[in-house]
Design a protein around this motif. Structure first.
Motif: not given
Length: 386
Positions: A64-67, A71-76, A182-190
């Motif tokens: 997971i750390g490598y991926v 991908t830089r898909a940290y939020w997803r 978590l969803g709110v935080t992701q939208r506020r700090y993308p």
């Protein structure tokens, strides 16, 4: 460019998510060791299940750390992990065999593995603005508020119903709240990466030597620690505590964990790795107090101090040792090594429990003390590098 206040709000929001998640899975963990015993598991099985869940979870973090870095898909990835991590817990209410309960326990650990490396990278960005010790310490403190609330909820529900199923099912409430925040935080700090604008002067192509030495030191600490399911199993075998009181004891330890995380996080930003050394010296005596004396409460206080350090400043130090571009991979490698040590230690402690409590305590203390010379070596190496 984000201001320090915005970074602090980001850290706090991530802390709220962890608070809800910990209320969910730590609430369950306060009874899973007991329930495994009720369903017919032995001490060896309890140690194996606890250690296997940690091993699978920590091993997966390497990938997971490598991926995450690629991908830089940290939020997803973080969101996926939190969903599995927390939603597996209410499903424990469906377990009527220890094998089924063990499966849900491993699934919960797997979810935690998926979300931890990318979540720690996100947190490291915000903590850069407020101080890594303080940032990770504050996050762990909020995390452990949940770890206190969860077992209290479980203890209350079990005391009222005397049913394990209801005790697990009620934990769906904090799980859902955490996912919404978590969803709110992701939208506020993308783009939390914008918090860290200063690039560290570290080699970005390979992980530094001090990182590997540090991993070995922390592996000794993890191997020597006793997971709470085995402690709960031990307490259930005695006559001094009722089943409903065991989650309260765990809640006490989590409260100490929260205070310790804040204190040692503050100290890390001021005295460096000596903060971790101090935490180890204070906590190493938990095993004899828990397993060989009547001072179980004091033993759990020391256990909480050690957990507070291992869950907060241990991760903060990793961020100080590696560059941002390798941080996801570093957290994955670090978690895998630590998890392997935890698995082998948990399995060993379970086997020793069925044979000799005195030998279990001796091995626990010796393994933790073996990490101290390496931490002192890292301290000297960090001074020379500075």
């Amino acid at each position: 460019m984000f201001q320090k206040g915005s970074a602090l709000r980001f850290v706090v929001l991530l802390g709220v998510v962890s608070l809800c998640a910990d209320a969910t899975y730590e609430g369950a963990r306060s009874l899973t060791g007991v329930y495994l015993g009720v369903l017919g598991a032995s001490g060896t099985v309890v140690g194996l299940v606890a250690g296997l869940g940690e091993f699978i979870g920590y091993g997966l973090r390497l990938v997971i750390g490598y991926v995450s870095d690629r991908t830089r898909a940290y939020w997803r990835i973080t969101t996926l992990g939190y969903a599995i991590n927390t939603l597996a817990v209410p499903l424990m209410a469906l377990a009527h065999r220890w094998e089924v309960l063990a499966g849900f326990m491993i699934a919960e650990r797997t979810g935690k593995a998926i979300r931890t490396p990318p979540r720690d990278v996100l947190l490291s960005y915000g903590a850069h603005q407020v101080g890594r010790g303080v940032g990770f310490g504050l996050h762990e403190a909020m995390d452990q508020i949940g770890a206190v609330v969860g077992p209290l909820i479980v203890a209350g529900v079990f005391a009222l119903t005397q049913h394990y199923q209801w005790s697990f099912a009620v934990l769906a409430i904090p799980a859902l709240i955490g996912l919404v925040v978590l969803g709110v935080t992701q939208r506020r700090y993308p783009e939390p990466r914008d918090f860290e604008t200063v690039v560290q002067d570290l080699d970005t192509k390979r992980l530094p030597r001090l990182f590997w030495i540090y991993l070995l030191a922390v592996a000794f600490l993890g191997a020597g620690y006793v997971d709470f399911p085995l402690i709960a199993f031990h307490l259930q075998q005695g006559d001094s505590l009722q089943t409903s009181q065991i989650p309260l004891l765990y809640a006490l330890a989590m409260g100490v964990d929260a205070v310790a995380a804040l204190l040692f996080g503050y100290l890390l930003d001021r005295i460096g790795i000596m903060a971790l050394i101090l935490a180890v010296v204070l906590s190493v005596g938990f095993a004899p107090l828990v397993f060989l004396s009547s001072a179980v409460i004091w033993g759990m206080v020391l256990w909480g101090i050690g957990m507070g350090a291992q869950e907060s400043i241990v991760r903060a130090i990793v961020a100080n040792l590696v560059p941002p571009e390798r941080r996801g991979s570093a957290y994955g490698i670090f978690s895998t090594g630590y998890g392997l040590a935890w698995f082998l230690g948990s399995l060993l402690m379970g086997v020793l429990y069925d044979r000799s409590l005195g030998l279990l305590v001796l091995v626990s203390v010796v393994l933790q003390l073996l990490g101290l010379p390496l931490l002192l070596w890292i301290r000297q190496g960090a001074r020379h590098r500075a």
